[in-house]
Structures are given as C-alpha cells and as structure tokens.
Design a protein around this motif. Structure first.
Motif, PDB file in Angstrom:
ATOM      1  N   VAL A   9       0.743  -1.140  -0.088  1.00  0.00           N
ATOM      2  CA  VAL A   9       0.115  -0.073  -0.088  1.00  0.00           C
ATOM      3  C   VAL A   9       0.677   1.155  -0.068  1.00  0.00           C
ATOM      4  CG1 VAL A   9      -1.796   1.245   1.324  1.00  0.00           C
ATOM      5  CG2 VAL A   9      -1.947  -1.312   1.009  1.00  0.00           C
ATOM      6  N   LEU A  10       1.764   1.315   0.802  1.00  0.00           N
ATOM      7  CA  LEU A  10       2.978   2.496   0.775  1.00  0.00           C
ATOM      8  C   LEU A  10       3.371   2.741  -0.419  1.00  0.00           C
ATOM      9  CD1 LEU A  10       4.390   4.461   2.480  1.00  0.00           C
ATOM     10  CD2 LEU A  10       6.245   2.634   3.087  1.00  0.00           C
ATOM     11  N   ALA A  11       3.952   1.497  -1.332  1.00  0.00           N
ATOM     12  CA  ALA A  11       4.431   1.748  -2.432  1.00  0.00           C
ATOM     13  C   ALA A  11       3.702   2.213  -3.468  1.00  0.00           C
ATOM     14  CB  ALA A  11       4.725   0.179  -2.883  1.00  0.00           C
ATOM     15  N   LEU A  17       1.058   9.271  -5.876  1.00  0.00           N
ATOM     16  CA  LEU A  17       1.160  10.577  -5.418  1.00  0.00           C
ATOM     17  C   LEU A  17       2.383  11.441  -5.728  1.00  0.00           C
ATOM     18  CD1 LEU A  17      -0.983  10.159  -2.305  1.00  0.00           C
ATOM     19  CD2 LEU A  17      -1.856  10.899  -4.543  1.00  0.00           C
ATOM     20  N   ALA A  18       3.278  10.924  -5.088  1.00  0.00           N
ATOM     21  CA  ALA A  18       4.686  11.483  -5.027  1.00  0.00           C
ATOM     22  C   ALA A  18       4.969  12.077  -6.514  1.00  0.00           C
ATOM     23  CB  ALA A  18       5.747  10.686  -4.563  1.00  0.00           C
ATOM     24  N   PRO A  19       5.050  11.393  -7.758  1.00  0.00           N
ATOM     25  CA  PRO A  19       5.583  11.923  -9.069  1.00  0.00           C
ATOM     26  C   PRO A  19       4.711  13.129  -9.426  1.00  0.00           C
ATOM     27  CG  PRO A  19       5.250   9.438  -9.098  1.00  0.00           C
ATOM     28  CD  PRO A  19       4.729   9.724  -7.800  1.00  0.00           C
ATOM     29  N   ARG A  20       3.455  13.158  -9.039  1.00  0.00           N
ATOM     30  CA  ARG A  20       2.584  14.260  -9.344  1.00  0.00           C
ATOM     31  C   ARG A  20       2.877  15.549  -8.708  1.00  0.00           C
ATOM     32  NH1 ARG A  20      -3.854  11.680  -9.042  1.00  0.00           N
ATOM     33  NH2 ARG A  20      -3.531  10.183 -10.517  1.00  0.00           N
ATOM     34  N   VAL A  21       3.405  15.198  -7.275  1.00  0.00           N
ATOM     35  CA  VAL A  21       3.635  16.710  -6.544  1.00  0.00           C
ATOM     36  C   VAL A  21       4.992  16.875  -7.132  1.00  0.00           C
ATOM     37  CG1 VAL A  21       4.785  17.026  -4.238  1.00  0.00           C
ATOM     38  CG2 VAL A  21       2.739  15.588  -4.534  1.00  0.00           C
ATOM     39  N   GLN A  40      15.284   9.815  -7.444  1.00  0.00           N
ATOM     40  CA  GLN A  40      16.265   8.472  -7.213  1.00  0.00           C
ATOM     41  C   GLN A  40      15.643   7.966  -5.729  1.00  0.00           C
ATOM     42  OE1 GLN A  40      20.507   8.580  -8.106  1.00  0.00           O
ATOM     43  NE2 GLN A  40      19.884  10.631  -8.388  1.00  0.00           N
ATOM     44  N   CYS A  41      15.465   8.986  -4.728  1.00  0.00           N
ATOM     45  CA  CYS A  41      15.087   8.283  -3.441  1.00  0.00           C
ATOM     46  C   CYS A  41      13.700   8.055  -3.620  1.00  0.00           C
ATOM     47  CB  CYS A  41      15.149   9.626  -2.458  1.00  0.00           C
ATOM     48  SG  CYS A  41      16.851  10.031  -1.987  1.00  0.00           S
ATOM     49  N   LEU A  42      12.812   8.622  -4.208  1.00  0.00           N
ATOM     50  CA  LEU A  42      11.250   8.026  -4.572  1.00  0.00           C
ATOM     51  C   LEU A  42      11.335   6.460  -5.199  1.00  0.00           C
ATOM     52  CD1 LEU A  42       8.322   8.370  -4.476  1.00  0.00           C
ATOM     53  CD2 LEU A  42       8.543   9.661  -6.694  1.00  0.00           C
ATOM     54  N   VAL A  43      11.947   6.533  -6.256  1.00  0.00           N
ATOM     55  CA  VAL A  43      12.017   5.404  -6.945  1.00  0.00           C
ATOM     56  C   VAL A  43      12.516   4.222  -6.238  1.00  0.00           C
ATOM     57  CG1 VAL A  43      12.941   4.037  -9.078  1.00  0.00           C
ATOM     58  CG2 VAL A  43      11.896   6.193  -9.136  1.00  0.00           C
ATOM     59  N   GLY A  44      13.690   4.468  -5.424  1.00  0.00           N
ATOM     60  CA  GLY A  44      14.296   3.540  -4.307  1.00  0.00           C
ATOM     61  C   GLY A  44      13.474   2.973  -3.528  1.00  0.00           C
ATOM     62  N   ALA A  45      12.715   4.125  -2.803  1.00  0.00           N
ATOM     63  CA  ALA A  45      11.631   3.644  -1.768  1.00  0.00           C
ATOM     64  C   ALA A  45      10.870   2.835  -2.454  1.00  0.00           C
ATOM     65  CB  ALA A  45      11.062   4.797  -1.162  1.00  0.00           C
ATOM     66  N   SER A 209       6.337  -0.475 -18.456  1.00  0.00           N
ATOM     67  CA  SER A 209       5.517   0.675 -19.073  1.00  0.00           C
ATOM     68  C   SER A 209       4.208   1.027 -18.701  1.00  0.00           C
ATOM     69  CB  SER A 209       5.600   0.128 -20.672  1.00  0.00           C
ATOM     70  OG  SER A 209       4.703  -0.979 -20.681  1.00  0.00           O
ATOM     71  N   ARG A 210       3.508   0.187 -18.063  1.00  0.00           N
ATOM     72  CA  ARG A 210       2.300   0.557 -17.423  1.00  0.00           C
ATOM     73  C   ARG A 210       2.389   1.196 -16.122  1.00  0.00           C
ATOM     74  NH1 ARG A 210      -2.017  -1.232 -20.575  1.00  0.00           N
ATOM     75  NH2 ARG A 210      -1.475  -2.791 -22.253  1.00  0.00           N
ATOM     76  N   VAL A 211       3.649   1.567 -15.496  1.00  0.00           N
ATOM     77  CA  VAL A 211       3.583   2.046 -14.055  1.00  0.00           C
ATOM     78  C   VAL A 211       3.971   3.381 -14.315  1.00  0.00           C
ATOM     79  CG1 VAL A 211       4.720   1.813 -11.824  1.00  0.00           C
ATOM     80  CG2 VAL A 211       4.375  -0.339 -13.236  1.00  0.00           C
ATOM     81  N   PRO A 212       3.251   4.465 -13.922  1.00  0.00           N
ATOM     82  CA  PRO A 212       3.584   5.572 -14.356  1.00  0.00           C
ATOM     83  C   PRO A 212       4.585   6.385 -13.593  1.00  0.00           C
ATOM     84  CG  PRO A 212       1.049   5.346 -13.858  1.00  0.00           C
ATOM     85  CD  PRO A 212       1.827   3.987 -13.495  1.00  0.00           C
ATOM     86  N   VAL A 213       4.917   5.997 -12.489  1.00  0.00           N
ATOM     87  CA  VAL A 213       6.295   6.337 -11.583  1.00  0.00           C
ATOM     88  C   VAL A 213       7.356   6.240 -12.424  1.00  0.00           C
ATOM     89  CG1 VAL A 213       6.450   4.363 -10.257  1.00  0.00           C
ATOM     90  CG2 VAL A 213       7.228   6.669  -9.466  1.00  0.00           C
ATOM     91  N   PHE A 214       7.769   5.007 -12.977  1.00  0.00           N
ATOM     92  CA  PHE A 214       8.707   4.781 -13.746  1.00  0.00           C
ATOM     93  C   PHE A 214       8.740   5.507 -15.137  1.00  0.00           C
ATOM     94  CE2 PHE A 214       8.452   0.329 -11.560  1.00  0.00           C
ATOM     95  CZ  PHE A 214       9.310   1.013 -10.373  1.00  0.00           C
ATOM     96  N   ALA A 215       7.508   5.508 -15.620  1.00  0.00           N
ATOM     97  CA  ALA A 215       7.998   6.611 -17.058  1.00  0.00           C
ATOM     98  C   ALA A 215       7.972   7.968 -16.695  1.00  0.00           C
ATOM     99  CB  ALA A 215       6.235   6.233 -17.750  1.00  0.00           C
ATOM    100  N   SER A 216       7.458   8.541 -15.789  1.00  0.00           N
ATOM    101  CA  SER A 216       7.765   9.929 -15.176  1.00  0.00           C
ATOM    102  C   SER A 216       9.168  10.133 -14.821  1.00  0.00           C
ATOM    103  CB  SER A 216       6.961  10.358 -13.943  1.00  0.00           C
ATOM    104  OG  SER A 216       5.632  10.263 -14.326  1.00  0.00           O
ATOM    105  N   PHE A 217       9.762   8.953 -13.994  1.00  0.00           N
ATOM    106  CA  PHE A 217      11.267   8.966 -13.773  1.00  0.00           C
ATOM    107  C   PHE A 217      11.984   9.147 -14.887  1.00  0.00           C
ATOM    108  CE2 PHE A 217      14.973   6.236 -12.125  1.00  0.00           C
ATOM    109  CZ  PHE A 217      15.567   7.460 -11.482  1.00  0.00           C
ATOM    110  N   ARG A 218      11.784   8.388 -15.910  1.00  0.00           N
ATOM    111  CA  ARG A 218      12.653   8.271 -17.128  1.00  0.00           C
ATOM    112  C   ARG A 218      12.371   9.661 -17.803  1.00  0.00           C
ATOM    113  NH1 ARG A 218      10.050   5.085 -21.700  1.00  0.00           N
ATOM    114  NH2 ARG A 218       8.638   6.616 -21.295  1.00  0.00           N
TER     115      ARG A 218
END
Length: 312
Positions: A9-11, A17-21, A40-45, A209-218
């Motif tokens: 749930v935390l992941a 939420l964090a990528p939008r912020v 990097q800290c966000l994706v690492g978490a 590719s369907r995980v938005p946080v990784f696409a935003s990270f790239r």
C-alpha cells in the motif's frame, strides 16, 4: 502478512502521489540536482517496499525462505511476521514480486547490453569518419575528437575511455567562451555519470511501461540531467554564454520555429537560462535533501517496527 500488505500500500501511494507532486512543482527547474536526488530516493523507496514485501511474504509462506530471513531471530519476532492463516496469499504475493524483480534485472541487463552495442557502433563510426594525421595510430583514444560534419553538434561518448566529440561545424560557429561552455556542459554529464542514471530509468520504464512512476522517472531524468549540465556550465562561464551556445548549435534544426522538432526542450532550456531564477536558500536545500534522504527509511520502519515491538 499485515506488514507486506502495508508495504505494498505504501509503494502504491508513493508511486501514485509523489510523482504528481514533483512534476507539478516549480523548484526542480531551480535545483535540478536536488530534484534528481529526490526522484532517485522516491524510486528507491518504491523498489525497497517491493523487495521487503517479497522477503516477508516469502518468509510467511515458505519455510526455506523463513530460515534465511529470520536466521537467529527470537520466536516472538518470527510469529509476528509468519501467520499461517495468510500463507496462500503470501506465497502468491512473493512469487509475483519475485517475477517482477527478475524482470527488472533482465531489463537492466538488456539496457546495459544495448548501450554497449550502441557505444561500440558509434566508436566504430568515429574511427571511420575522423581524419587522422599521417602516422597516427587508428587505435588511439583521445579524449577530444573532432568530427568533420556540416551540422554543429557536440556530445559525450561514455565508456572505459570516455571521449568528447565535437563537429567541425560547431567549432566554426562557437567562439571563445561559448565553445568552452559547451565542453563544460558535456563534461558535467561525464562527472555526474548521468549515463548510468539514464540507463536505469530507461530500463525501469521499458520493463514496466504501465507503471506511471517509472515513466515519469525516465522523462524527468532526461530533462533534469540537461538542466544540471547547463547549470554546471553556467556557473563557470555564465548563463548568457551557454544560452547563446545552445542557440548556435540548434537554430538550424527547427527547434525555435512554429513546428519544433522532438528536441523542443532546447527553447525551454534557453528561456530558463535567460530568466535566471535564483537558487533556493541553502537552509531550504539542506532541509529538502534531508527529507528526500529519509523517504527510503519509511519502508524500513514499516517493516521492522513490528519485529522490534515484539522484543519488548
């Protein structure tokens, strides 16, 4: 089994939420290095949440995993994490996350392999196209290579023997400090090892590719590394110098016209350099760095606090 579910749930919350912020905030343009660290800290978490959930759910479902994860742990701690009522769900979650981890590793290895292939191809092309003086060895590996080409360009070619490549057209167009600023920009990429960050972000975005946080990270990494290199050059040669150098290198590519090309980030970079927004205060930068560094600690607290409570 409650702890692995809490970690998942935390992941999901962090990934949603964090990528939008981060993407909606204005401060990353003022502090791109700090923004890269925050991403990097966000994706690492997120990855740490998945890894801990895999280990704990595997310990709840499989005795062989339990013996390794809780080797030497008191019985009270083991009972907190290994309720038999959730064993079927724990096994399915562990296997799902294990497949995700294996797929992540495979994507990273593929990205490294493809990057090495592209680099070898580009080096072979350079060996064929770069003019050599009489008696010069064909295997020489100078750090600066001048390429005969009509289009002005400059780039850093990473590897065991990194090389800075600049075209003859760029040498003709860039004068004095502008050329020095472009070289400093490319060396900024090399010093910060931006190539590794680009490889990791591309591997995650390709594999999931369907995980938005990784696409935003790239996407953000590709943007922020350029801003960080611009700042590295502007601190030494001035914002106006590097902005004019970017215009000289890219005005013939249509990036400043009404129908810009895919490298349309150049106008935004030039505008950012010319507007010269002030950096954040040092105290705020320190606080934000500390907060970002604590983000990966949260999954550890969620995972280990129940076990520590059982020791009382």
């Amino acid at each position: 089994m409650t702890v692995p579910l809490a970690l998942m749930v935390l992941a999901l919350l962090a990934a949603g939420l964090a990528p939008r912020v981060l993407t909606r905030s204005s401060w990353p343009d003022r502090e791109p290095v700090l923004a890269l660290w925050a991403w990097q800290c966000l994706v690492g978490a997120v990855l740490l949440c998945c890894g801990l959930a895999m280990a704990l759910s595997g310990a709840a479902a499989f005795a062989v995993v339990r013996s390794h994860v809780f080797a030497g742990a008191p019985d009270g701690v083991v009972r907190v994490y290994t309720s038999s009522a959730y064993a079927p769900w724990a096994g399915a979650l562990c296997l799902l996350l294990a497949c995700g981890g294996a797929w992540t590793g495979a994507m990273l290895l593929r990205e490294i392999r493809d990057a090495r292939t592209r680099r070898r191809k580009r080096r072979a092309e350079l060996r064929e196209r770069v003019p050599r003086l009489p008696g010069e060895s064909a295997t020489s590996s100078e750090r600066l290579v001048v390429l005969e080409e009509e289009r002005p360009d400059a780039w850093w070619l990473p590897g065991a023997t990194p090389q800075l490549v600049i075209t003859s057209a760029a040498l003709r167009r860039l004068k004095g400090r502008q050329l020095d600023a472009v070289l400093e920009h490319e060396q900024g990429h090399a010093r910060a090892r931006h190539d590794w960050l680009l490889h990791c972000s591309s591997a995650l975005a390709t594999g999931f590719s369907r995980v938005p946080v990784f696409a935003s990270f790239r996407d953000q990494v590709h943007r922020l590394v350029e801003l960080a290199a611009d700042d590295a050059a502007s601190r030494r040669y001035g914002r106006l110098t590097i902005a004019l150098a970017l215009v000289e290198l890219n005005e013939g590519r249509g990036v400043f016209g009404p129908c810009p090309t895919p490298v349309a980030m150049v106008p935004q970079r030039v505008h950012r350099l010319l507007t010269a927004a002030p950096r954040l205060p040092v105290s705020r930068r320190v606080r934000m760095t500390a907060v970002a560094s604590l983000v990966p600690v949260v999954p550890l607290l969620v995972a280990f606090v129940p076990g520590l409570s059982a020791l009382r």
